[in-house]
Scaffold this motif. Sequence first.
Motif, PDB file in Angstrom:
ATOM      1  N   ALA A  57       0.830  -1.217   0.000  1.00  0.00           N
ATOM      2  CA  ALA A  57       0.000   0.000   0.000  1.00  0.00           C
ATOM      3  C   ALA A  57       0.861   1.262   0.000  1.00  0.00           C
ATOM      4  O   ALA A  57       0.443   2.303  -0.512  1.00  0.00           O
ATOM      5  CB  ALA A  57      -0.948  -0.007   1.192  1.00  0.00           C
ATOM      6  N   ASN A  58       2.070   1.182   0.547  1.00  0.00           N
ATOM      7  CA  ASN A  58       2.965   2.344   0.537  1.00  0.00           C
ATOM      8  C   ASN A  58       3.286   2.790  -0.882  1.00  0.00           C
ATOM      9  O   ASN A  58       3.490   3.973  -1.133  1.00  0.00           O
ATOM     10  CB  ASN A  58       4.269   2.041   1.281  1.00  0.00           C
ATOM     11  CG  ASN A  58       4.047   1.846   2.767  1.00  0.00           C
ATOM     12  OD1 ASN A  58       3.099   2.356   3.337  1.00  0.00           O
ATOM     13  ND2 ASN A  58       4.925   1.075   3.381  1.00  0.00           N
ATOM     14  N   GLY A  59       3.331   1.856  -1.800  1.00  0.00           N
ATOM     15  CA  GLY A  59       3.626   2.182  -3.189  1.00  0.00           C
ATOM     16  C   GLY A  59       2.507   2.949  -3.878  1.00  0.00           C
ATOM     17  O   GLY A  59       2.723   3.578  -4.911  1.00  0.00           O
ATOM     18  N   GLU A  60       1.328   2.905  -3.299  1.00  0.00           N
ATOM     19  CA  GLU A  60       0.204   3.618  -3.897  1.00  0.00           C
ATOM     20  C   GLU A  60       0.287   5.125  -3.648  1.00  0.00           C
ATOM     21  O   GLU A  60      -0.447   5.890  -4.267  1.00  0.00           O
ATOM     22  CB  GLU A  60      -1.117   3.073  -3.357  1.00  0.00           C
ATOM     23  CG  GLU A  60      -1.388   1.661  -3.845  1.00  0.00           C
ATOM     24  CD  GLU A  60      -2.635   1.059  -3.265  1.00  0.00           C
ATOM     25  OE1 GLU A  60      -3.508   0.666  -4.055  1.00  0.00           O
ATOM     26  OE2 GLU A  60      -2.738   0.979  -2.022  1.00  0.00           O
ATOM     27  N   VAL A  75       5.038   7.667 -11.962  1.00  0.00           N
ATOM     28  CA  VAL A  75       4.234   7.634 -10.734  1.00  0.00           C
ATOM     29  C   VAL A  75       2.967   6.821 -10.963  1.00  0.00           C
ATOM     30  O   VAL A  75       2.619   5.956 -10.149  1.00  0.00           O
ATOM     31  CB  VAL A  75       3.906   9.063 -10.247  1.00  0.00           C
ATOM     32  CG1 VAL A  75       2.827   9.044  -9.178  1.00  0.00           C
ATOM     33  CG2 VAL A  75       5.153   9.755  -9.735  1.00  0.00           C
ATOM     34  N   ALA A  76       2.282   7.083 -12.062  1.00  0.00           N
ATOM     35  CA  ALA A  76       1.049   6.349 -12.362  1.00  0.00           C
ATOM     36  C   ALA A  76       1.325   4.849 -12.495  1.00  0.00           C
ATOM     37  O   ALA A  76       0.556   4.020 -11.993  1.00  0.00           O
ATOM     38  CB  ALA A  76       0.404   6.888 -13.636  1.00  0.00           C
ATOM     39  N   GLY A  77       2.412   4.510 -13.157  1.00  0.00           N
ATOM     40  CA  GLY A  77       2.765   3.096 -13.328  1.00  0.00           C
ATOM     41  C   GLY A  77       3.074   2.411 -12.013  1.00  0.00           C
ATOM     42  O   GLY A  77       2.593   1.307 -11.752  1.00  0.00           O
ATOM     43  N   PHE A  78       3.871   3.068 -11.160  1.00  0.00           N
ATOM     44  CA  PHE A  78       4.200   2.483  -9.860  1.00  0.00           C
ATOM     45  C   PHE A  78       2.953   2.343  -8.992  1.00  0.00           C
ATOM     46  O   PHE A  78       2.759   1.327  -8.313  1.00  0.00           O
ATOM     47  CB  PHE A  78       5.261   3.313  -9.137  1.00  0.00           C
ATOM     48  CG  PHE A  78       6.648   3.132  -9.679  1.00  0.00           C
ATOM     49  CD1 PHE A  78       7.183   1.877  -9.869  1.00  0.00           C
ATOM     50  CD2 PHE A  78       7.429   4.233  -9.995  1.00  0.00           C
ATOM     51  CE1 PHE A  78       8.471   1.702 -10.370  1.00  0.00           C
ATOM     52  CE2 PHE A  78       8.711   4.083 -10.495  1.00  0.00           C
ATOM     53  CZ  PHE A  78       9.238   2.813 -10.684  1.00  0.00           C
ATOM     54  N   ARG A  79       2.108   3.353  -9.016  1.00  0.00           N
ATOM     55  CA  ARG A  79       0.879   3.291  -8.214  1.00  0.00           C
ATOM     56  C   ARG A  79      -0.026   2.168  -8.697  1.00  0.00           C
ATOM     57  O   ARG A  79      -0.614   1.443  -7.888  1.00  0.00           O
ATOM     58  CB  ARG A  79       0.142   4.629  -8.263  1.00  0.00           C
ATOM     59  CG  ARG A  79       0.811   5.692  -7.434  1.00  0.00           C
ATOM     60  CD  ARG A  79       0.052   6.996  -7.471  1.00  0.00           C
ATOM     61  NE  ARG A  79       0.723   7.993  -6.636  1.00  0.00           N
ATOM     62  CZ  ARG A  79       0.401   9.260  -6.619  1.00  0.00           C
ATOM     63  NH1 ARG A  79      -0.585   9.717  -7.383  1.00  0.00           N
ATOM     64  NH2 ARG A  79       1.053  10.104  -5.840  1.00  0.00           N
ATOM     65  N   ASN A  80      -0.129   2.009 -10.008  1.00  0.00           N
ATOM     66  CA  ASN A  80      -0.955   0.947 -10.560  1.00  0.00           C
ATOM     67  C   ASN A  80      -0.416  -0.431 -10.162  1.00  0.00           C
ATOM     68  O   ASN A  80      -1.184  -1.315  -9.758  1.00  0.00           O
ATOM     69  CB  ASN A  80      -1.034   1.067 -12.087  1.00  0.00           C
ATOM     70  CG  ASN A  80      -1.983   0.053 -12.689  1.00  0.00           C
ATOM     71  OD1 ASN A  80      -3.102  -0.110 -12.230  1.00  0.00           O
ATOM     72  ND2 ASN A  80      -1.527  -0.630 -13.723  1.00  0.00           N
ATOM     73  N   LYS A  81       0.885  -0.619 -10.267  1.00  0.00           N
ATOM     74  CA  LYS A  81       1.476  -1.914  -9.887  1.00  0.00           C
ATOM     75  C   LYS A  81       1.268  -2.188  -8.402  1.00  0.00           C
ATOM     76  O   LYS A  81       0.994  -3.325  -8.000  1.00  0.00           O
ATOM     77  CB  LYS A  81       2.969  -1.965 -10.232  1.00  0.00           C
ATOM     78  CG  LYS A  81       3.260  -1.950 -11.714  1.00  0.00           C
ATOM     79  CD  LYS A  81       2.675  -3.158 -12.411  1.00  0.00           C
ATOM     80  CE  LYS A  81       2.990  -3.100 -13.891  1.00  0.00           C
ATOM     81  NZ  LYS A  81       2.277  -4.097 -14.653  1.00  0.00           N
ATOM     82  N   ALA A  82       1.378  -1.152  -7.576  1.00  0.00           N
ATOM     83  CA  ALA A  82       1.161  -1.330  -6.138  1.00  0.00           C
ATOM     84  C   ALA A  82      -0.286  -1.726  -5.861  1.00  0.00           C
ATOM     85  O   ALA A  82      -0.554  -2.614  -5.037  1.00  0.00           O
ATOM     86  CB  ALA A  82       1.523  -0.051  -5.388  1.00  0.00           C
ATOM     87  N   THR A  83      -1.212  -1.098  -6.567  1.00  0.00           N
ATOM     88  CA  THR A  83      -2.630  -1.432  -6.387  1.00  0.00           C
ATOM     89  C   THR A  83      -2.897  -2.870  -6.819  1.00  0.00           C
ATOM     90  O   THR A  83      -3.581  -3.625  -6.117  1.00  0.00           O
ATOM     91  CB  THR A  83      -3.513  -0.456  -7.190  1.00  0.00           C
ATOM     92  OG1 THR A  83      -3.284   0.869  -6.699  1.00  0.00           O
ATOM     93  CG2 THR A  83      -4.983  -0.797  -7.050  1.00  0.00           C
TER      94      THR A  83
END
Length: 132
Positions: A57-60, A75-83
């Motif tokens: 969840a920290n990656g979101e 940022v969008a890519g990292f957040r998506n992968k974290a989700t």
Amino acid sequence: MADDNFNTINYGQAEIGAFLNQVSNGEVRFDKNEALGVVAELQTLIEGVGASREEMANGESIDGFGTLPSGVELVAGFRNKATLGRDAFRQYIEAIMQVQEGVLRAANAISEADAINARRLKLSAEALPEAS
């Protein structure tokens, strides 16, 4: 947009379903004390996966890549992968909880199995889109 290949992960649903069918047909039975031991071990696994899920969840909330289009895309890519990762952990936990429930039902520990089922349903509800 999320890759549909990652929306649902197979953590042995067919095998778990077959096990649960055998339990409901009375083909599998466990001693209650042994079942409680198995459920406790599975709970330890759930806690470990849950801790990893929380870390994911920290990656979101990642940021710091600037305002250039490439930074915004990163940022969008990292957040998506974290989700996606957090959702995969949730699915894995749900599968483990199904096994816990089946083991308890096979030991005729119905109230304990119902309690795990209620927790699993609550966890599963997290995946539902929020109502506007």
